[in-house]
Design a protein around this motif. Sequence first.
Motif, PDB file in Angstrom:
ATOM      1  N   GLU A  52       0.832  -1.207   0.000  1.00 31.53           N
ATOM      2  CA  GLU A  52       0.000   0.000   0.000  1.00 31.53           C
ATOM      3  C   GLU A  52       0.870   1.262   0.000  1.00 31.53           C
ATOM      4  OE1 GLU A  52      -2.472  -0.410   3.410  1.00 31.53           O
ATOM      5  OE2 GLU A  52      -3.961  -1.677   2.397  1.00 31.53           O
ATOM      6  N   PHE A  53       1.944   1.234   0.785  1.00 33.19           N
ATOM      7  CA  PHE A  53       2.865   2.372   0.837  1.00 33.19           C
ATOM      8  C   PHE A  53       3.498   2.618  -0.531  1.00 33.19           C
ATOM      9  CE2 PHE A  53       7.370   3.553   1.013  1.00 33.19           C
ATOM     10  CZ  PHE A  53       7.280   4.824   1.553  1.00 33.19           C
ATOM     11  N   VAL A  54       3.940   1.544  -1.166  1.00 34.86           N
ATOM     12  CA  VAL A  54       4.614   1.661  -2.466  1.00 34.86           C
ATOM     13  C   VAL A  54       3.680   2.255  -3.516  1.00 34.86           C
ATOM     14  CG1 VAL A  54       5.621   0.354  -4.377  1.00 34.86           C
ATOM     15  CG2 VAL A  54       6.244  -0.200  -2.005  1.00 34.86           C
ATOM     16  N   LEU A  55       2.458   1.723  -3.610  1.00 32.22           N
ATOM     17  CA  LEU A  55       1.514   2.219  -4.619  1.00 32.22           C
ATOM     18  C   LEU A  55       1.155   3.681  -4.365  1.00 32.22           C
ATOM     19  CD1 LEU A  55      -0.919  -0.797  -5.174  1.00 32.22           C
ATOM     20  CD2 LEU A  55       1.190  -0.228  -6.360  1.00 32.22           C
ATOM     21  N   LYS A  56       0.976   4.018  -3.101  1.00 34.70           N
ATOM     22  CA  LYS A  56       0.644   5.399  -2.768  1.00 34.70           C
ATOM     23  C   LYS A  56       1.795   6.341  -3.094  1.00 34.70           C
ATOM     24  CE  LYS A  56      -1.190   8.256   0.984  1.00 34.70           C
ATOM     25  NZ  LYS A  56      -1.645   8.269   2.410  1.00 34.70           N
ATOM     26  N   LYS A  57       3.031   5.903  -2.812  1.00 38.67           N
ATOM     27  CA  LYS A  57       4.207   6.754  -3.048  1.00 38.67           C
ATOM     28  C   LYS A  57       4.342   7.102  -4.528  1.00 38.67           C
ATOM     29  CE  LYS A  57       9.229   7.060  -2.424  1.00 38.67           C
ATOM     30  NZ  LYS A  57       9.184   8.369  -1.728  1.00 38.67           N
ATOM     31  N   PHE A  58       4.047   6.124  -5.397  1.00 34.34           N
ATOM     32  CA  PHE A  58       4.218   6.366  -6.830  1.00 34.34           C
ATOM     33  C   PHE A  58       2.900   6.703  -7.534  1.00 34.34           C
ATOM     34  CE2 PHE A  58       7.907   3.721  -5.695  1.00 34.34           C
ATOM     35  CZ  PHE A  58       8.920   4.569  -6.113  1.00 34.34           C
ATOM     36  N   GLY A  59       1.853   6.926  -6.756  1.00 29.87           N
ATOM     37  CA  GLY A  59       0.583   7.383  -7.328  1.00 29.87           C
ATOM     38  C   GLY A  59      -0.083   6.386  -8.252  1.00 29.87           C
ATOM     39  N   LYS A 376       6.809   5.773 -12.886  1.00 32.32           N
ATOM     40  CA  LYS A 376       6.002   5.095 -11.867  1.00 32.32           C
ATOM     41  C   LYS A 376       6.233   3.589 -11.896  1.00 32.32           C
ATOM     42  CE  LYS A 376       2.159   8.402 -11.636  1.00 32.32           C
ATOM     43  NZ  LYS A 376       0.701   8.572 -11.814  1.00 32.32           N
ATOM     44  N   THR A 377       6.280   3.037 -13.092  1.00 36.14           N
ATOM     45  CA  THR A 377       6.492   1.593 -13.225  1.00 36.14           C
ATOM     46  C   THR A 377       7.863   1.204 -12.699  1.00 36.14           C
ATOM     47  OG1 THR A 377       5.070   1.628 -15.188  1.00 36.14           O
ATOM     48  CG2 THR A 377       6.439  -0.335 -14.850  1.00 36.14           C
ATOM     49  N   ASP A 401      19.685  -8.821 -10.333  1.00 34.02           N
ATOM     50  CA  ASP A 401      18.747  -8.060  -9.500  1.00 34.02           C
ATOM     51  C   ASP A 401      19.343  -6.715  -9.095  1.00 34.02           C
ATOM     52  OD1 ASP A 401      16.578 -10.132  -9.074  1.00 34.02           O
ATOM     53  OD2 ASP A 401      18.286 -11.221  -8.249  1.00 34.02           O
ATOM     54  N   VAL A 402      20.599  -6.730  -8.682  1.00 31.65           N
ATOM     55  CA  VAL A 402      21.265  -5.498  -8.226  1.00 31.65           C
ATOM     56  C   VAL A 402      21.360  -4.489  -9.363  1.00 31.65           C
ATOM     57  CG1 VAL A 402      23.379  -4.517  -7.271  1.00 31.65           C
ATOM     58  CG2 VAL A 402      22.558  -6.756  -6.471  1.00 31.65           C
ATOM     59  N   ASN A 403      21.774  -4.952 -10.527  1.00 37.30           N
ATOM     60  CA  ASN A 403      21.895  -4.046 -11.668  1.00 37.30           C
ATOM     61  C   ASN A 403      20.539  -3.462 -12.069  1.00 37.30           C
ATOM     62  OD1 ASN A 403      24.651  -4.500 -11.824  1.00 37.30           O
ATOM     63  ND2 ASN A 403      24.455  -6.181 -13.300  1.00 37.30           N
ATOM     64  N   ALA A 404      19.541  -4.334 -12.071  1.00 38.51           N
ATOM     65  CA  ALA A 404      18.201  -3.860 -12.429  1.00 38.51           C
ATOM     66  C   ALA A 404      17.713  -2.828 -11.420  1.00 38.51           C
ATOM     67  CB  ALA A 404      17.229  -5.032 -12.497  1.00 38.51           C
ATOM     68  N   ALA A 405      17.938  -3.077 -10.132  1.00 33.11           N
ATOM     69  CA  ALA A 405      17.477  -2.158  -9.089  1.00 33.11           C
ATOM     70  C   ALA A 405      18.161  -0.802  -9.204  1.00 33.11           C
ATOM     71  CB  ALA A 405      17.721  -2.765  -7.720  1.00 33.11           C
ATOM     72  N   ASN A 406      19.459  -0.794  -9.442  1.00 35.07           N
ATOM     73  CA  ASN A 406      20.193   0.475  -9.565  1.00 35.07           C
ATOM     74  C   ASN A 406      19.680   1.294 -10.745  1.00 35.07           C
ATOM     75  OD1 ASN A 406      21.911   0.214  -7.322  1.00 35.07           O
ATOM     76  ND2 ASN A 406      23.294  -1.133  -8.454  1.00 35.07           N
ATOM     77  N   ARG A 407      19.411   0.616 -11.853  1.00 36.14           N
ATOM     78  CA  ARG A 407      18.904   1.351 -13.022  1.00 36.14           C
ATOM     79  C   ARG A 407      17.486   1.858 -12.783  1.00 36.14           C
ATOM     80  NH1 ARG A 407      16.677   0.141 -18.217  1.00 36.14           N
ATOM     81  NH2 ARG A 407      16.532  -2.081 -17.750  1.00 36.14           N
ATOM     82  N   LEU A 408      16.651   1.039 -12.166  1.00 34.74           N
ATOM     83  CA  LEU A 408      15.268   1.441 -11.881  1.00 34.74           C
ATOM     84  C   LEU A 408      15.228   2.606 -10.900  1.00 34.74           C
ATOM     85  CD1 LEU A 408      13.733  -2.143 -11.559  1.00 34.74           C
ATOM     86  CD2 LEU A 408      13.201  -0.481 -13.364  1.00 34.74           C
ATOM     87  N   ALA A 409      16.162   2.627  -9.934  1.00 38.31           N
ATOM     88  CA  ALA A 409      16.202   3.722  -8.961  1.00 38.31           C
ATOM     89  C   ALA A 409      16.468   5.055  -9.657  1.00 38.31           C
ATOM     90  CB  ALA A 409      17.270   3.447  -7.909  1.00 38.31           C
ATOM     91  N   LYS A 410      17.324   5.045 -10.664  1.00 40.28           N
ATOM     92  CA  LYS A 410      17.610   6.278 -11.409  1.00 40.28           C
ATOM     93  C   LYS A 410      16.381   6.742 -12.182  1.00 40.28           C
ATOM     94  CE  LYS A 410      22.569   5.359 -11.991  1.00 40.28           C
ATOM     95  NZ  LYS A 410      23.661   5.076 -12.965  1.00 40.28           N
ATOM     96  N   ILE A 411      15.685   5.788 -12.797  1.00 38.99           N
ATOM     97  CA  ILE A 411      14.470   6.146 -13.550  1.00 38.99           C
ATOM     98  C   ILE A 411      13.398   6.676 -12.607  1.00 38.99           C
ATOM     99  CG2 ILE A 411      12.623   5.271 -15.037  1.00 38.99           C
ATOM    100  CD1 ILE A 411      14.591   3.123 -16.019  1.00 38.99           C
TER     101      ILE A 411
END
Length: 551
Positions: A52-59, A376-377, A401-411
Amino acid sequence: MQQTAHKVVVIGHRNPDTDSICSAIAYAELKNKTSDLVCEARRAGKMNQETEFVLKKFGVTPPRMCTDVNPKIRDVDYRQIPGIPGSTSLRKAWEIMRDQKIDTLAVTSEEDELQGVITVKDIATANMDLFDTGILAKSRTSYRNILETLGATMVVGSEDAVCTTGHIRIGTATPEMLESSMEKGDIVILTNRYESQLCAIEKEASLIIICNGAKVGRTIQHIAAETGVAIMSAPCDTYAAAKLISQCAPISYYMTRDNIIKFTLVSPVADVTRVMAKVRHRYFPILDADGKYCGMISRRNIINLRKRRIILVDHNEATQAVEGFDQAEILEIIDHHRIGSLETSGPVYFRNQPVGCTATIVTQMYDENGVTIPQKTAGLLLAAILSDTLVFRSPTCTPIDVNAANRLAKIAGVDINEFANEMFEAGEKLDGKTAEEVFLQDFKVFMCGDIRFGVAQGSYMTRKNLTAAEALLKPYLEEARNKQNVEDIYMLLTDVPKEESVVICNGRYAAEVLSDGFETQPAADASWTLPGVVSRKKQFIPALMTAYQEL
């Protein structure tokens, strides 16, 4: 009329976690951009606080609940034939049945409320009742029905009038015979014979129907108007008029009003089939969510059932899948767990990779299809990876997983550590929550041979919250085991910073399995502390499976 194709449901496991929800949302979005399918993300249970927190944070709007994909009537190509008003004549109803090739019609109000049903058998029965000459008065037949059925025109009187008295008389004999047989208020079918018309008026008929399209003299019209006798002129002869006149009666007089067998759009097809097998009716009315009539269904429609189409993410265990999955058409499975017990009726696209999170696989698929990941995605996919890998602490975590997470964090425009702390803190709050709510935040059922067992997991950033959760859940475990219908039940309380888990359990074999599986003994409070164990998938479940197999 054919129903529009149902959306393909993209759905995770029961008691969904953040990966299950976020991967479903992201993958449905990807499929809508790269295929002809119309996909919708759904959830198979209540969301936990972390999600719930995650969905709310990213609208992002939470997916709609879907706990059962068993085929419903809405999945069937039922007949969207309109209902007809109760004032409709028997003749008109029969014509509709003939043209629509259907033997049952729904009788509805102006607001589409179901009032009854009329069948071709009802119409046949009415037509065979030849001796009920008072039927038009009994059924309060409208003059409009008579005009429509006979193709007649109103000469004297109002089209809005209704038959309330009298019997039907065929006045083809002499005026003298008509005078002796007629009574006040009768409905008389005549030819163009002046004397008979005048006799019928003098005997105070309520309605005179003059056949063969004969013109009605002005004198007759004047006398009839003065005495309140209505006159119609019909193009048919007296034989045809006599045959058709009883068919002018409204269907409301003959329709079935009570104990109507009807279904709703969400009635399970299996239940409908059982009911249909017990009765001889061919068609049954359907009501929508508001209780309004929306169509008819038959056995033939059931035979042509279109199964629900679903895509499963983050699981491939039958015990974890949404209810009715075996009655649906599974199109794809996207997962990162062990190959489970789920079977499909045909070949499907099955992508299973040994990574820490389904969201990592979905991220790869965005890249493979050349689709840009929206901000948002990216936030949702990042949250799923951090949650499933315990911020890269889990042994299931891979460099992918680590590489994907780092790239997603930037987006997504977030700091991984700050965001992870916020997310986990939101998820571990116990304020106002029941033991059942905490337990079901991330609960899965597994099978080992004939033994069915369940494992729940909660991740905590502080020992204080972990201890509070343990105290809340320990008295509840026996109730949970009975409710979930499992032999043994386990609660894995994971201390994320310390990278260890505290386990509490209940059941016939649970204590023995934990002792054998991890070669350790419980503490004084009957809990097990498992240093280094943080992954249910890669560390906890395999050890339990081995121990169960050795029982």
